[in-house]
Enzyme design. Structure first.
Site, PDB file in Angstrom:
ATOM      1  N   GLY A  59       0.839  -1.197   0.000  1.00 25.09           N
ATOM      2  CA  GLY A  59       0.000   0.000   0.000  1.00 25.09           C
ATOM      3  C   GLY A  59       0.870   1.241   0.000  1.00 25.09           C
ATOM      4  O   GLY A  59       2.051   1.172   0.326  1.00 25.09           O
ATOM      5  N   CYS A  86       5.133  -6.208   1.698  1.00 23.59           N
ATOM      6  CA  CYS A  86       5.509  -4.793   1.734  1.00 23.59           C
ATOM      7  C   CYS A  86       4.760  -4.049   2.849  1.00 23.59           C
ATOM      8  O   CYS A  86       5.019  -4.299   4.017  1.00 23.59           O
ATOM      9  CB  CYS A  86       5.286  -4.173   0.352  1.00 23.59           C
ATOM     10  SG  CYS A  86       6.170  -2.621   0.176  1.00 23.59           S
ATOM     11  N   TYR A  87       3.805  -3.171   2.517  1.00 21.84           N
ATOM     12  CA  TYR A  87       3.058  -2.498   3.586  1.00 21.84           C
ATOM     13  C   TYR A  87       2.405  -3.541   4.489  1.00 21.84           C
ATOM     14  O   TYR A  87       2.320  -3.367   5.705  1.00 21.84           O
ATOM     15  CB  TYR A  87       1.987  -1.583   2.971  1.00 21.84           C
ATOM     16  CG  TYR A  87       1.258  -0.746   4.001  1.00 21.84           C
ATOM     17  CD1 TYR A  87       1.754   0.493   4.387  1.00 21.84           C
ATOM     18  CD2 TYR A  87       0.076  -1.196   4.592  1.00 21.84           C
ATOM     19  CE1 TYR A  87       1.100   1.260   5.338  1.00 21.84           C
ATOM     20  CE2 TYR A  87      -0.581  -0.433   5.544  1.00 21.84           C
ATOM     21  CZ  TYR A  87      -0.072   0.799   5.912  1.00 21.84           C
ATOM     22  OH  TYR A  87      -0.719   1.554   6.862  1.00 21.84           O
ATOM     23  N   HIS A 176       7.911  -7.469  -3.498  1.00 19.54           N
ATOM     24  CA  HIS A 176       6.633  -7.840  -4.135  1.00 19.54           C
ATOM     25  C   HIS A 176       6.786  -9.138  -4.928  1.00 19.54           C
ATOM     26  O   HIS A 176       7.220  -9.098  -6.087  1.00 19.54           O
ATOM     27  CB  HIS A 176       6.162  -6.714  -5.058  1.00 19.54           C
ATOM     28  CG  HIS A 176       5.670  -5.524  -4.316  1.00 19.54           C
ATOM     29  ND1 HIS A 176       4.353  -5.354  -3.962  1.00 19.54           N
ATOM     30  CD2 HIS A 176       6.340  -4.459  -3.796  1.00 19.54           C
ATOM     31  CE1 HIS A 176       4.221  -4.216  -3.288  1.00 19.54           C
ATOM     32  NE2 HIS A 176       5.415  -3.671  -3.173  1.00 19.54           N
ATOM     33  N   GLU A 178       4.504 -10.732  -6.279  1.00 17.94           N
ATOM     34  CA  GLU A 178       3.439 -10.818  -7.287  1.00 17.94           C
ATOM     35  C   GLU A 178       3.842 -10.242  -8.635  1.00 17.94           C
ATOM     36  O   GLU A 178       3.178 -10.483  -9.639  1.00 17.94           O
ATOM     37  CB  GLU A 178       2.159 -10.135  -6.780  1.00 17.94           C
ATOM     38  CG  GLU A 178       2.216  -8.617  -6.591  1.00 17.94           C
ATOM     39  CD  GLU A 178       2.756  -8.179  -5.229  1.00 17.94           C
ATOM     40  OE1 GLU A 178       3.624  -8.869  -4.676  1.00 17.94           O
ATOM     41  OE2 GLU A 178       2.323  -7.117  -4.747  1.00 17.94           O
ATOM     42  N   ASP A 233     -13.019  -8.090 -24.995  1.00 27.74           N
ATOM     43  CA  ASP A 233     -13.699  -8.063 -23.706  1.00 27.74           C
ATOM     44  C   ASP A 233     -15.214  -7.984 -23.840  1.00 27.74           C
ATOM     45  O   ASP A 233     -15.949  -8.795 -23.265  1.00 27.74           O
ATOM     46  CB  ASP A 233     -13.218  -6.866 -22.863  1.00 27.74           C
ATOM     47  CG  ASP A 233     -11.716  -6.767 -22.865  1.00 27.74           C
ATOM     48  OD1 ASP A 233     -11.068  -7.793 -23.126  1.00 27.74           O
ATOM     49  OD2 ASP A 233     -11.194  -5.662 -22.624  1.00 27.74           O
ATOM     50  N   LYS A 375      -6.855  -9.588 -18.785  1.00 26.01           N
ATOM     51  CA  LYS A 375      -7.006  -9.816 -20.218  1.00 26.01           C
ATOM     52  C   LYS A 375      -6.785 -11.282 -20.620  1.00 26.01           C
ATOM     53  O   LYS A 375      -7.584 -11.862 -21.348  1.00 26.01           O
ATOM     54  CB  LYS A 375      -5.987  -8.942 -20.942  1.00 26.01           C
ATOM     55  CG  LYS A 375      -6.224  -8.845 -22.395  1.00 26.01           C
ATOM     56  CD  LYS A 375      -7.203  -7.751 -22.629  1.00 26.01           C
ATOM     57  CE  LYS A 375      -7.721  -7.749 -24.019  1.00 26.01           C
ATOM     58  NZ  LYS A 375      -8.727  -6.700 -24.174  1.00 26.01           N
TER      59      LYS A 375
END
Ligand code: XMP
Length: 519
Positions: A59, A86-87, A176, A178, A233, A375
């Site tokens: 964050g 992290c945060y 991170h 991710e 989409d 996507k």
């Protein structure tokens, strides 16, 4: 099939721009997960979701600031495996009795290397090459860890880069895992899932069934209109909704005059030939181009297009008796950069026109069945729904169309040049067999004219820029490394074949710090 029959992992969002990437990584591992803003996570939500583990996201705030976000204490008391990122790590330490510092020497941004201090089940498959590359993005760092925790890994500016309390299954990392710039991040998530004993059985096939069930429940016997843009989409959304409610769906394809060469005809033919879905082709280019005339501010353009889309839908919705829902193919990347996901605290970068809700006066409710997907997940869902492969693999095209590829004032003449240039560029890419290697490619026409010489004459025409990026989800991107031969051949073709362009540049900015589109 019911969502509750899957093990659930809860992601508590503290407002990081990349929180949804955590969900992505977990879904790649076939784990069902939900993101909820930290303010909404309490005993009630936990009893509703019954998660098997919890991840605390990064964050933008600092835990050293009064009033900064905190995790509900129940998160630490419920006895579930926890992973703080992290945060999320800092909040965990702060609340469990450790310390966090900010100021000189606490920040670390970009690539960093973590070394092993102790081994842990969280780190199986890590440190095979001694050091692991990770992506750091923190202003503060943990300066003292909470009781019960030990250090598993450290970096030059994060002495507590990986920590854990093995007895409670509480883990936390300063970097991170991710993002793609932490190449071994996925292994870390896999290890955490295994520690939490979560079953990996969540697939797009499952998503499809659940989504269809939800659409049926939400819509009942009412009618839905779907804004078809011709992109993947909205097409996947339309076909999914059609599977759920059949002819209760009518599609409206709005031609705003900002489409690519031949696009309107292609879309209408594709839908008429492949599907039996009622389709209205609304040519509203006069309206859109009229209102955009003279405007050059990117946000103003986006707002005008967004407003007109809503007006146009309203007009067609009024013609359909009982229409109560407006369906859109909104994806998560559109959501996170416009409003924070489900009310979380992240910062606005661009206001994408197709999110943000509909005005009350419209009297239509939004139906956005792809709102939590990326996507490539939508493409997978499209394959699941048997959409033609050449359609599914098309590059993304933004809702505001060529408007955001025409910085400065939009004129019909510039749009025409842009359309022709884009067609030549894409043709080049296809001819060289590069289309499927590139995530998105397009031309932007620049608001600048330059002097050139052709034959014996002087030219004073527009400069354009070519953009081609590789990406997994549009959240981060790298420019595509075309060969010089390709670039010079393309530049020659553009200048020879497109009247109005006399200079070609290639945009080599990655995202971040750039964005993919120019506006
Ligand atoms: P940016 O420029 O934000 O783009 O890096 C990321 C991806 O989103 C697309 N994009 C949009 N798509 N409505 C859309 O439907 C929009 O307003 C919009 N703006 C950007 C962009 O083409 C890229 O694929």
């Amino acid at each position: 099939m019911n969502i509750n029959s899957y093990d659930c992992l809860l992601i508590v969002d503290f407002g990081s721009q990349v929180t949804q990437l955590i969900a992505r990584r977990l879904r790649e591992l076939n784990v069902y997960c939900e993101i909820h803003p930290y303010q909404n996570v309490n005993e009630y939500l936990l009893s509703q979701l019954s998660p098997k583990a919890i991840i605390l996201s990064g964050g933008p705030d600092s835990v050293t600031r009064d009033g900064s976000p905190r995790a509900h204490p129940v998160i630490f008391e419920i006895g579930l495996p926890l992973l703080g990122i992290c945060y999320g790590q800092q909040v965990m330490m702060q609340q469990l009795g450790g310390e966090v510092k900010s100021g000189v020497g606490t920040a670390e941004f970009g690539k960093a290397f973590v070394e092993r201090k102790n081994s842990s089940d969280l780190l199986k498959g890590w440190f095979l090459d001694q050091k692991e590359q990770v992506w750091m993005s923190h202003g503060d760092h943990v300066s003292s860890i909470a009781p019960g925790f030990e250090v598993f890994g450290f970096s030059s500016n994060a002495p507590y880069a990986i920590i854990g309390d093995t007895n409670r299954h509480f883990y936390a990392v300063q970097f991170h895992p991710e993002v793609h710039h932490t190449p071994n991040g996925q292994t870390l998530f896999e290890n955490f899932i295994s520690i939490a004993d979560i079953e990996q059985n969540w697939t797009m096939e499952a998503y499809r069934e659940v989504a269809i069930k939800k659409i049926k429940e939400e819509v009942g016997s009412k009618k839905v209109i779907c804004g078809l843009s011709g992109g993947v989409d909205s097409s996947v959304a339309a076909v999914l909704i059609h599977e759920a409610i059949g002819d209760q769906l009518t599609c409206v394809f709005v031609d705003h005059g900002l489409l690519r060469q031949g696009e309107a005809e292609e879309v209408v033919t594709m839908f008429k030939e492949n599907y039996n879905i009622p389709l209205i082709h609304a040519d509203e280019s006069e309206l859109f181009l009229g209102e955009l005339g003279g405007q050059s501010d990117p946000e103003t353009k986006r707002k005008i297009i967004g407003r007109l889309f809503i007006d146009v839908f309203q007009k067609y919705a009024n013609k359909i008796e009982n229409a109560e829902f407006l369906a859109q193919g909104t994806l998560y990347p559109d959501v996170i950069e416009s409003v924070s996901f489900k009310g979380g605290p992240s910062v606005t970068i661009k206001s994408h026109h197709n999110v943000g809700g509909l005005p009350e006066k419209m009297g239509l409710k939004l139906l956005e069945p792809l709102r939590e997907l990326f996507k490539d997940e939508v493409r997978e869902l499209g394959r699941e729904l048997k959409l033609p492969e050449n359609f599914i693999s098309r590059h993304p095209f933004p809702g505001p169309g060529l408007a955001i590829r025409c910085p400065g004032k939009i004129t019909r003449a510039k749009l025409e040049i842009l359309r022709r240039a884009d067609a030549v560029y894409i043709d080049q890419i296809r001819k060289h067999g590069l289309y499927n290697e590139i995530w998105q490619a397009f031309v932007a026409i620049l608001p600048v004219r330059t002097v050139g010489v052709m034959g014996d004459g002087r030219t004073y025409d527009y400069a354009c820029t070519l953009r081609a990026v590789t990406s997994v989800d549009g959240m981060t991107a790298d420019y595509y490394p075309f060969s010089h031969e390709f670039l010079s051949e393309t530049a020659t073709r553009l200048i020879n074949e497109v009247e109005g362009i006399n200079r070609v540049t290639y945009d080599i900015t990655s995202k971040p710090p750039g964005t993919i589109e120019w506006e």
